[in-house]
Design a protein around this motif. Sequence first.
Motif, PDB file in Angstrom:
ATOM      1  N   UNK A  81       0.848  -1.379   0.053  1.00 57.42           N
ATOM      2  CA  UNK A  81       0.090   0.020  -0.012  1.00 57.42           C
ATOM      3  C   UNK A  81       0.920   1.281   0.348  1.00 57.42           C
ATOM      4  N   UNK A  82       1.994   1.307   0.904  1.00 57.94           N
ATOM      5  CA  UNK A  82       2.788   2.339   0.789  1.00 57.94           C
ATOM      6  C   UNK A  82       3.554   2.572  -0.703  1.00 57.94           C
ATOM      7  N   UNK A  83       3.807   1.544  -1.632  1.00 56.00           N
ATOM      8  CA  UNK A  83       4.677   1.609  -2.733  1.00 56.00           C
ATOM      9  C   UNK A  83       3.155   1.937  -3.701  1.00 56.00           C
ATOM     10  N   UNK A  84       1.943   1.573  -3.468  1.00 58.66           N
ATOM     11  CA  UNK A  84       0.945   2.166  -4.318  1.00 58.66           C
ATOM     12  C   UNK A  84       0.837   3.690  -4.031  1.00 58.66           C
ATOM     13  N   UNK A  85       0.628   4.292  -2.960  1.00 56.93           N
ATOM     14  CA  UNK A  85       0.776   5.566  -2.474  1.00 56.93           C
ATOM     15  C   UNK A  85       1.891   6.433  -2.961  1.00 56.93           C
ATOM     16  N   UNK A  86       2.971   5.932  -3.119  1.00 55.76           N
ATOM     17  CA  UNK A  86       4.083   6.516  -3.584  1.00 55.76           C
ATOM     18  C   UNK A  86       3.803   6.583  -5.134  1.00 55.76           C
ATOM     19  N   UNK A  87       3.278   5.844  -5.723  1.00 56.48           N
ATOM     20  CA  UNK A  87       3.031   5.912  -6.991  1.00 56.48           C
ATOM     21  C   UNK A  87       2.175   6.866  -7.389  1.00 56.48           C
ATOM     22  N   UNK A  88       1.193   6.933  -6.805  1.00 54.67           N
ATOM     23  CA  UNK A  88       0.068   8.016  -7.037  1.00 54.67           C
ATOM     24  C   UNK A  88       0.655   9.436  -6.633  1.00 54.67           C
ATOM     25  N   UNK A  89       1.671   9.452  -5.853  1.00 55.83           N
ATOM     26  CA  UNK A  89       2.153  10.731  -5.326  1.00 55.83           C
ATOM     27  C   UNK A  89       3.024  11.309  -6.772  1.00 55.83           C
ATOM     28  N   UNK A  90       3.540  10.108  -7.244  1.00 53.88           N
ATOM     29  CA  UNK A  90       4.457  10.744  -8.562  1.00 53.88           C
ATOM     30  C   UNK A  90       3.679  11.306  -9.498  1.00 53.88           C
ATOM     31  N   UNK A  92       0.907  13.082  -8.788  1.00 53.96           N
ATOM     32  CA  UNK A  92       0.275  14.231  -8.143  1.00 53.96           C
ATOM     33  C   UNK A  92      -0.597  14.083  -7.443  1.00 53.96           C
ATOM     34  N   UNK A  93      -1.356  12.777  -7.017  1.00 59.03           N
ATOM     35  CA  UNK A  93      -2.220  12.443  -5.984  1.00 59.03           C
ATOM     36  C   UNK A  93      -1.803  12.028  -4.635  1.00 59.03           C
ATOM     37  N   UNK A  94      -2.083  12.758  -3.565  1.00 55.57           N
ATOM     38  CA  UNK A  94      -2.108  12.422  -2.304  1.00 55.57           C
ATOM     39  C   UNK A  94      -3.096  11.645  -1.954  1.00 55.57           C
ATOM     40  N   UNK A  95      -2.710  10.317  -1.337  1.00 56.16           N
ATOM     41  CA  UNK A  95      -3.614   9.341  -0.962  1.00 56.16           C
ATOM     42  C   UNK A  95      -3.393   8.952   0.813  1.00 56.16           C
ATOM     43  N   UNK A  96      -4.305   9.020   1.535  1.00 54.22           N
ATOM     44  CA  UNK A  96      -4.148   8.282   2.825  1.00 54.22           C
ATOM     45  C   UNK A  96      -4.206   6.634   2.609  1.00 54.22           C
ATOM     46  N   UNK A  97      -3.201   6.223   3.537  1.00 54.49           N
ATOM     47  CA  UNK A  97      -2.879   4.625   3.472  1.00 54.49           C
ATOM     48  C   UNK A  97      -4.372   3.996   3.496  1.00 54.49           C
ATOM     49  N   UNK A  98      -5.190   4.288   4.354  1.00 52.52           N
ATOM     50  CA  UNK A  98      -6.394   3.744   4.609  1.00 52.52           C
ATOM     51  C   UNK A  98      -7.449   3.941   3.657  1.00 52.52           C
ATOM     52  N   UNK A  99      -7.019   4.704   2.307  1.00 48.79           N
ATOM     53  CA  UNK A  99      -7.769   4.778   1.167  1.00 48.79           C
ATOM     54  C   UNK A  99      -7.596   3.798   0.284  1.00 48.79           C
ATOM     55  N   UNK A 100      -6.447   2.875   0.568  1.00 45.97           N
ATOM     56  CA  UNK A 100      -5.895   2.090  -0.305  1.00 45.97           C
ATOM     57  C   UNK A 100      -6.209   0.535   0.051  1.00 45.97           C
ATOM     58  N   UNK A 101      -7.030   0.022  -0.790  1.00 44.21           N
ATOM     59  CA  UNK A 101      -7.438  -1.465  -0.427  1.00 44.21           C
ATOM     60  C   UNK A 101      -6.816  -2.439  -1.577  1.00 44.21           C
ATOM     61  N   UNK A 102      -5.855  -3.295  -1.251  1.00 45.31           N
ATOM     62  CA  UNK A 102      -5.247  -4.296  -2.245  1.00 45.31           C
ATOM     63  C   UNK A 102      -6.553  -5.518  -2.334  1.00 45.31           C
ATOM     64  N   UNK A 103      -6.727  -5.990  -3.847  1.00 45.62           N
ATOM     65  CA  UNK A 103      -7.433  -6.921  -4.026  1.00 45.62           C
ATOM     66  C   UNK A 103      -6.919  -7.834  -5.140  1.00 45.62           C
ATOM     67  N   UNK A 104      -7.887  -8.885  -5.460  1.00 52.38           N
ATOM     68  CA  UNK A 104      -7.457 -10.001  -6.358  1.00 52.38           C
ATOM     69  C   UNK A 104      -7.460  -9.659  -7.908  1.00 52.38           C
ATOM     70  N   UNK A 105      -7.974  -8.229  -8.090  1.00 53.87           N
ATOM     71  CA  UNK A 105      -8.161  -7.989  -9.488  1.00 53.87           C
ATOM     72  C   UNK A 105      -9.019  -6.713  -9.444  1.00 53.87           C
ATOM     73  N   UNK A 106      -9.164  -5.901 -10.366  1.00 56.21           N
ATOM     74  CA  UNK A 106     -10.049  -4.955 -10.507  1.00 56.21           C
ATOM     75  C   UNK A 106     -11.742  -5.328 -10.946  1.00 56.21           C
ATOM     76  N   UNK A 107     -11.593  -6.617 -11.733  1.00 56.79           N
ATOM     77  CA  UNK A 107     -12.603  -7.033 -12.313  1.00 56.79           C
ATOM     78  C   UNK A 107     -13.390  -7.643 -10.934  1.00 56.79           C
ATOM     79  N   UNK A 108     -12.903  -8.145  -9.897  1.00 50.28           N
ATOM     80  CA  UNK A 108     -13.650  -8.651  -8.660  1.00 50.28           C
ATOM     81  C   UNK A 108     -14.045  -7.354  -7.998  1.00 50.28           C
TER      82      UNK A 108
END
Length: 394
Positions: A81-90, A92-108
């Motif tokens: 989740x920290x890696x995803x947050x850093x990617x969004x930051x690159x 120009x998007x600031x995210x809170x860690x609790x706003x990121x949910x890892x899943x088994x795919x977008x379709x699901x």
Amino acid sequence: MKLNTNFKNIKESYLFAEVANRAAAYSAANPDKKVLKLGIGDVTLPLAPAVISALHSAVDDMSKQETFKGYGPYEGYDFLRESIRAYYKSNGVDLGLNEIFVSDGAKSDLGNILDIFSKDNVILVPDPVYPVYVDTNLMAGRKVIYACANEGNGFLPMPDKKIKADVIYICSPNNPTGAAYTKSQLKEWVDYANENGAVILYDAAYECFITDDSLARSIFQIEGAKSCAIEFCSFSKTAGFTGTRCGYTIVPEKLEADGMNANKTWLRRQATKFNGVPYIVQKGAAAVFTAQGQKEIQQNLAYYRNNAKLIAHCMDELNIWYTGGKNSPYIWLKCPDGMGSWEFFDYLLNGAQVVGTPGAGFGDNGEGFFRLTAFGSAEVTKEAVSRIKSLLKK
């Protein structure tokens, strides 16, 4: 016992299953002819070496008491989740860690997210559309209405203030059409959603193919989106995880309705119905965001972009109208000589032994159009393009 009769409202056969069945029947009847498949949007390149190394390391972790992992956090491990947050930051998007949910795919998650919404919501989807958006809502008995995407608007419908919708699906770059909204166009959708108290379910599965700065890689690059949007993304196309299964969903803390918070409601849903993505897979996904991982996956993406360019140049040579091919791995073309979608499918299969996806399978407005994918191998793509040119130049 009573079964869910809403299943009667969806097609018995999934589009890609029908395509596969027809291609298989042709191959069985013509065993001497090699069929080239540019239909389903599955990747062909192997996982990047950085990802493979991380997967092996994670397997080793599971073999030792001190590094073994059992059940993981419902939201995903912090390292990913920290890696995803850093990617969004690159971007120009600031995210809170609790706003990121890892899943088994977008379709699901695109289907599962509906658990947090009332069945009374009116659903707005573009036509043509990725079938999952429609089918998952019909299964639940929701009313689905359509935004008209067509050749005239470049398959990018804009908000109609006369239409009231509660849940709006947007995919950009789009599957199946390859068309992508500019940031200014997305701002109109965000404003419409905020004015109507609606939510945008934004499918960003193909954002990695964007090279044009006027296009958004995330809906959250648009002012006002955090109060009206949920974003879904995937490692499937970004890093070849179609068989490894990992994605992520962004649910902003600001998103609220009926005295409820969407972020907390989604966490509650996940804690009830989902036990998370395997540790091994999440370690592989985290490697995608390392410097070496980014270098390697960009090489893979360039490979698919070149395939898309080959197909697009073919359409240009044949003077066939299309969208996509740039900022997208899909080419959405107008069937030549006024042919219908399935008619062209059969023509292409029988005349050139090339398989694509009939546009009619994506909705009424898809009739007369056809989708080709750039996810094949370079050799298959080059040969398919050569065969298409030979057939259509006759």
